[in-house]
Design a protein around this motif. Structure first.
Motif, PDB file in Angstrom:
ATOM      1  N   GLU A  55       1.068  -1.126   0.144  1.00  0.00           N
ATOM      2  CA  GLU A  55       0.059   0.085  -0.021  1.00  0.00           C
ATOM      3  C   GLU A  55       0.822   1.259  -0.011  1.00  0.00           C
ATOM      4  O   GLU A  55       0.469   2.230  -0.744  1.00  0.00           O
ATOM      5  N   MET A  56       1.914   1.226   0.714  1.00  0.00           N
ATOM      6  CA  MET A  56       2.843   2.184   0.918  1.00  0.00           C
ATOM      7  C   MET A  56       3.296   2.486  -0.493  1.00  0.00           C
ATOM      8  O   MET A  56       3.515   3.828  -0.906  1.00  0.00           O
ATOM      9  N   ALA A  57       3.973   1.402  -1.263  1.00  0.00           N
ATOM     10  CA  ALA A  57       4.451   1.829  -2.383  1.00  0.00           C
ATOM     11  C   ALA A  57       3.625   2.223  -3.344  1.00  0.00           C
ATOM     12  O   ALA A  57       4.158   2.950  -4.268  1.00  0.00           O
ATOM     13  N   ALA A  58       2.440   1.753  -3.522  1.00  0.00           N
ATOM     14  CA  ALA A  58       1.502   1.766  -4.389  1.00  0.00           C
ATOM     15  C   ALA A  58       1.096   3.470  -4.309  1.00  0.00           C
ATOM     16  O   ALA A  58       0.676   3.960  -5.470  1.00  0.00           O
ATOM     17  N   GLU A  59       1.337   4.183  -3.436  1.00  0.00           N
ATOM     18  CA  GLU A  59       0.851   5.661  -3.436  1.00  0.00           C
ATOM     19  C   GLU A  59       1.980   6.391  -4.096  1.00  0.00           C
ATOM     20  O   GLU A  59       1.663   7.528  -4.482  1.00  0.00           O
ATOM     21  N   GLU A  95      12.382   1.528  -3.002  1.00  0.00           N
ATOM     22  CA  GLU A  95      13.181   1.102  -2.199  1.00  0.00           C
ATOM     23  C   GLU A  95      12.176   0.088  -0.949  1.00  0.00           C
ATOM     24  O   GLU A  95      12.364  -0.765  -0.588  1.00  0.00           O
ATOM     25  N   ILE A  96      10.853   0.633  -1.021  1.00  0.00           N
ATOM     26  CA  ILE A  96       9.887  -0.089  -0.251  1.00  0.00           C
ATOM     27  C   ILE A  96       9.409  -1.303  -1.080  1.00  0.00           C
ATOM     28  O   ILE A  96       9.389  -2.312  -0.607  1.00  0.00           O
ATOM     29  N   GLU A  97       9.665  -1.319  -2.284  1.00  0.00           N
ATOM     30  CA  GLU A  97       9.411  -2.432  -3.076  1.00  0.00           C
ATOM     31  C   GLU A  97      10.428  -3.478  -3.016  1.00  0.00           C
ATOM     32  O   GLU A  97      10.514  -4.790  -2.979  1.00  0.00           O
ATOM     33  N   ASN A  98      11.830  -3.123  -2.773  1.00  0.00           N
ATOM     34  CA  ASN A  98      12.717  -3.934  -2.444  1.00  0.00           C
ATOM     35  C   ASN A  98      12.647  -4.609  -1.021  1.00  0.00           C
ATOM     36  O   ASN A  98      12.890  -5.879  -0.833  1.00  0.00           O
TER      37      ASN A  98
END
Length: 289
Positions: A258-262, A283-286
């Motif tokens: 959810e954080m990365a999708a924003e 970086e969140i995706e990683n």
């Protein structure tokens, strides 16, 4: 840095630990931008944590003090290692209250009295030792002494003090712990009680320039005190980007997605030192991977 001094009576029945913590509490005010009563309350808890932490044995041992008294300050937390280095935080950094009946900062009113003091000792075992007791006054020193009496059956006198200037800077700050070992006799107890009754408050002694070693001698006067050791604890936060990454990973993949999708940077702020860590969406995706 603070200045910590420890002494023990000649027969080993009484122990005193004194800390000049002006620099440590000044760092609290600088980092958290606290109002006077919060500087005093959080400062007292931080001093206590440093004194208690320095009594730990292992290099990696730590102690965490939490006070949740239901007052406007919210939750107060202080964490110290076995070198007395300490960090602390509070929910509400600014609280304004009238002075108490003694004309002093109303720490008990800010902290509250309808709650608990919890002490968590992490000594590298499978589970940390946790002690929880109801607050006695919310003034911190009495609550620390009561914790030792109830949870560890160690007769203890604790004094903690913080003087705050009108411009909110710290004028003086420090504290002491005096503990008796099981074989201490009544005469030893009487001597210490008389010594403490004749002493000014710890904050005044430090404000007058009395060094910790002299204060320890005053506490153990008549018991032939000998120096144990000295230390220079400081306000120290061990947060890092790597540790923050582990915290983010612990919240779970769904929340991270959810954080990365924003598509926005994620900011994580350390409650103890105010340092901010920025994580870009990639970086969140990683971290998810």
């Amino acid at each position: 840095m603070g200045k910590l001094y420890r002494a023990i009576s000649a027969d080993g029945s009484a122990f005193a630990e004194v800390l000049d913590a002006k620099d440590i509490v000044s760092e609290i005010e600088k980092i958290h931008k606290t109002s006077a009563v919060i500087t005093a309350g959080l400062g007292r808890l931080t001093i206590a944590a440093s004194l208690m932490g320095y009594m730990l044995k292992g290099d990696d041992d730590s102690i965490t003090l939490r006070v949740d008294g239901g007052g406007p300050a919210g939750l107060l937390v202080a964490v110290a290692d076995s070198r007395g280095n300490v960090k602390s935080s509070v929910t509400n950094t600014v609280v304004e209250l009238p002075l108490n009946a003694q004309g002093k900062l109303d720490v008990g009113g800010a902290v509250g009295r309808e709650g608990n003091l919890s002490v968590v000792r992490d000594m590298g075992l499978k589970e940390p030792y946790v002690g929880v007791i109801p607050l006695v006054s919310g003034e911190i020193a009495e609550d620390i002494a009561n914790y030792y009496a109830v949870s560890e059956q160690i007769p203890t006198v604790c004094s903690l003090g913080v003087l705050v200037n009108p411009d909110l800077t710290v004028r003086s700050a420090g504290g002491f712990l005096v503990q008796l070992l099981p074989f201490a006799d009544e005469s030893c107890i009487d001597i210490i009680e008389k010594n403490i009754a004749c002493m000014p408050p710890i904050s005044k002694l430090l404000d007058d320039g009395v060094p910790p070693e002299n204060i320890a001698e005053m506490l153990l006067d008549g018991l032939e005190p000998n120096e144990l050791d000295t230390a220079s604890p400081k306000y120290y936060c061990d947060c890092s980007r790597e540790r923050t990454e582990r915290i983010l990973i612990s919240i779970g993949k769904d929340d991270l997605r959810e954080m990365a999708a924003e598509g926005k940077n994620t900011e994580v702020c350390c409650h103890f030192c105010g340092k901010k860590y920025i994580f870009a969406p990639e970086e969140i995706e990683n971290l998810i991977k």
